[in-house]
Design a protein around this motif. Sequence first.
Motif, PDB file in Angstrom:
ATOM      1  N   UNK A 261     -25.760 -21.392 -37.011  1.00  0.00           N
ATOM      2  CA  UNK A 261     -25.859 -19.959 -36.712  1.00  0.00           C
ATOM      3  C   UNK A 261     -27.328 -19.564 -36.819  1.00  0.00           C
ATOM      4  N   UNK A 262     -27.732 -18.429 -36.232  1.00  0.00           N
ATOM      5  CA  UNK A 262     -29.131 -18.014 -36.324  1.00  0.00           C
ATOM      6  C   UNK A 262     -29.604 -17.939 -37.781  1.00  0.00           C
ATOM      7  N   UNK A 263     -30.833 -18.372 -38.002  1.00  0.00           N
ATOM      8  CA  UNK A 263     -31.483 -18.301 -39.323  1.00  0.00           C
ATOM      9  C   UNK A 263     -30.879 -19.246 -40.353  1.00  0.00           C
ATOM     10  N   UNK A 264     -29.971 -20.134 -39.945  1.00  0.00           N
ATOM     11  CA  UNK A 264     -29.468 -21.165 -40.853  1.00  0.00           C
ATOM     12  C   UNK A 264     -30.301 -22.440 -40.691  1.00  0.00           C
ATOM     13  N   UNK A 265     -30.304 -23.311 -41.704  1.00  0.00           N
ATOM     14  CA  UNK A 265     -31.050 -24.574 -41.568  1.00  0.00           C
ATOM     15  C   UNK A 265     -30.464 -25.417 -40.437  1.00  0.00           C
ATOM     16  N   UNK A 266     -31.297 -26.206 -39.758  1.00  0.00           N
ATOM     17  CA  UNK A 266     -30.803 -27.036 -38.655  1.00  0.00           C
ATOM     18  C   UNK A 266     -29.784 -28.072 -39.129  1.00  0.00           C
TER      19      UNK A 266
ATOM     20  N   UNK B 194     -31.750 -23.626 -30.952  1.00  0.00           N
ATOM     21  CA  UNK B 194     -30.516 -23.187 -30.327  1.00  0.00           C
ATOM     22  C   UNK B 194     -29.461 -23.068 -31.422  1.00  0.00           C
ATOM     23  N   UNK B 195     -28.649 -22.018 -31.354  1.00  0.00           N
ATOM     24  CA  UNK B 195     -27.570 -21.800 -32.333  1.00  0.00           C
ATOM     25  C   UNK B 195     -26.233 -22.077 -31.681  1.00  0.00           C
ATOM     26  N   UNK B 196     -25.342 -22.699 -32.425  1.00  0.00           N
ATOM     27  CA  UNK B 196     -24.033 -23.031 -31.883  1.00  0.00           C
ATOM     28  C   UNK B 196     -23.101 -21.822 -31.868  1.00  0.00           C
ATOM     29  N   UNK B 197     -23.277 -20.937 -32.848  1.00  0.00           N
ATOM     30  CA  UNK B 197     -22.437 -19.739 -32.925  1.00  0.00           C
ATOM     31  C   UNK B 197     -23.317 -18.523 -33.208  1.00  0.00           C
TER      32      UNK B 197
ATOM     33  N   UNK C 295     -22.128 -13.686 -36.496  1.00  0.00           N
ATOM     34  CA  UNK C 295     -20.769 -13.409 -36.969  1.00  0.00           C
ATOM     35  C   UNK C 295     -19.758 -13.862 -35.922  1.00  0.00           C
ATOM     36  N   UNK C 296     -18.575 -14.224 -36.383  1.00  0.00           N
ATOM     37  CA  UNK C 296     -17.516 -14.584 -35.454  1.00  0.00           C
ATOM     38  C   UNK C 296     -17.374 -16.083 -35.282  1.00  0.00           C
ATOM     39  N   UNK C 297     -16.307 -16.480 -34.598  1.00  0.00           N
ATOM     40  CA  UNK C 297     -16.000 -17.895 -34.439  1.00  0.00           C
ATOM     41  C   UNK C 297     -16.215 -18.405 -33.018  1.00  0.00           C
ATOM     42  N   UNK C 298     -16.668 -17.533 -32.118  1.00  0.00           N
ATOM     43  CA  UNK C 298     -16.892 -17.960 -30.737  1.00  0.00           C
ATOM     44  C   UNK C 298     -18.182 -18.774 -30.637  1.00  0.00           C
ATOM     45  N   UNK C 299     -18.336 -19.505 -29.538  1.00  0.00           N
ATOM     46  CA  UNK C 299     -19.606 -20.164 -29.281  1.00  0.00           C
ATOM     47  C   UNK C 299     -20.658 -19.114 -28.955  1.00  0.00           C
ATOM     48  N   UNK C 300     -21.894 -19.416 -29.256  1.00  0.00           N
ATOM     49  CA  UNK C 300     -22.987 -18.543 -28.835  1.00  0.00           C
ATOM     50  C   UNK C 300     -23.123 -18.619 -27.314  1.00  0.00           C
ATOM     51  N   UNK C 301     -23.781 -17.635 -26.737  1.00  0.00           N
ATOM     52  CA  UNK C 301     -23.994 -17.650 -25.291  1.00  0.00           C
ATOM     53  C   UNK C 301     -24.791 -18.880 -24.866  1.00  0.00           C
TER      54      UNK C 301
END
Length: 262
Positions: A213-218, A237-240, A243-249
């Motif tokens: 997720x954004x701002x989390x460690x790789x 690039x962030x996978x999600x 917030x939420x459980x969907x994939x990121x854009x």
Amino acid sequence: MPRGALVGNNREPIVNPDETMDRLGRTLRIIQKKHGHRAASDDVFLSWVAARACPGAGRVLDLGSGKGTVAMLLLRCLSRCRVIGVEALEVSHDLARRNAVLNGLENRYEPRLGDLRDPSVLAGEPPFDLVTGAPPFMPLGSGTLPRDAQRAASRFEMRGGAREYADAAARHLAPNGKVVLLMDGLDRSRSKAEEAFASVGLFPRLIVAVMPRPCRPPVYWILAADREPGGVIEESVSMRPELGSSWSQEYDAIRKKMDLPA
């Protein structure tokens, strides 16, 4: 299953009781061990960066090819390419052979059983436009080896790590070729890859940090390198989303690019 057997009496690839057949993409299937090393997001990201780094690749070398996940994703994404995959673990090599048959890719994907440190495995082969790999990142003795051979080989440097992968890549790389390695998200794993590239005269040109997720460690570092020194582009690039459980854009767009199901 008899040694060397690929298909059953109905000419379909054999799936053993300890294996599953799963969807890898919209047009790809994969046979893998129920409790072994299974296809995951690292395969997707490695294939995606590799396809970006060398979109016109004709000859691809996949080091530590395993059951063929990255090779098959690249074959679907890069219509011109042919892949040779080097894999030392016999159980994974057997899966790769059957996965090539399962997906009708026998003419484009050649799994080879052998140690990537052994130059004889690729003796006589012309150089490759693109070399990919996901080196193990844990030195032997730094943790408890998993009982499963596939999981142990994917984590622990049983046959070397980033330096050995970089050395094999440099031996077989075309003058204008690209090498793409995926490492664990630990900072020292990125440093290992950069040091390994430097030791064989390769220079990182693109470094991608993959975050859950954004701002989390790789969770992964992906480094693309070639023989020409120059500037380095760094991306994330962030996978999600936050917030939420969907994939990121951005990850949803990557999955579509790699022909994965929604």
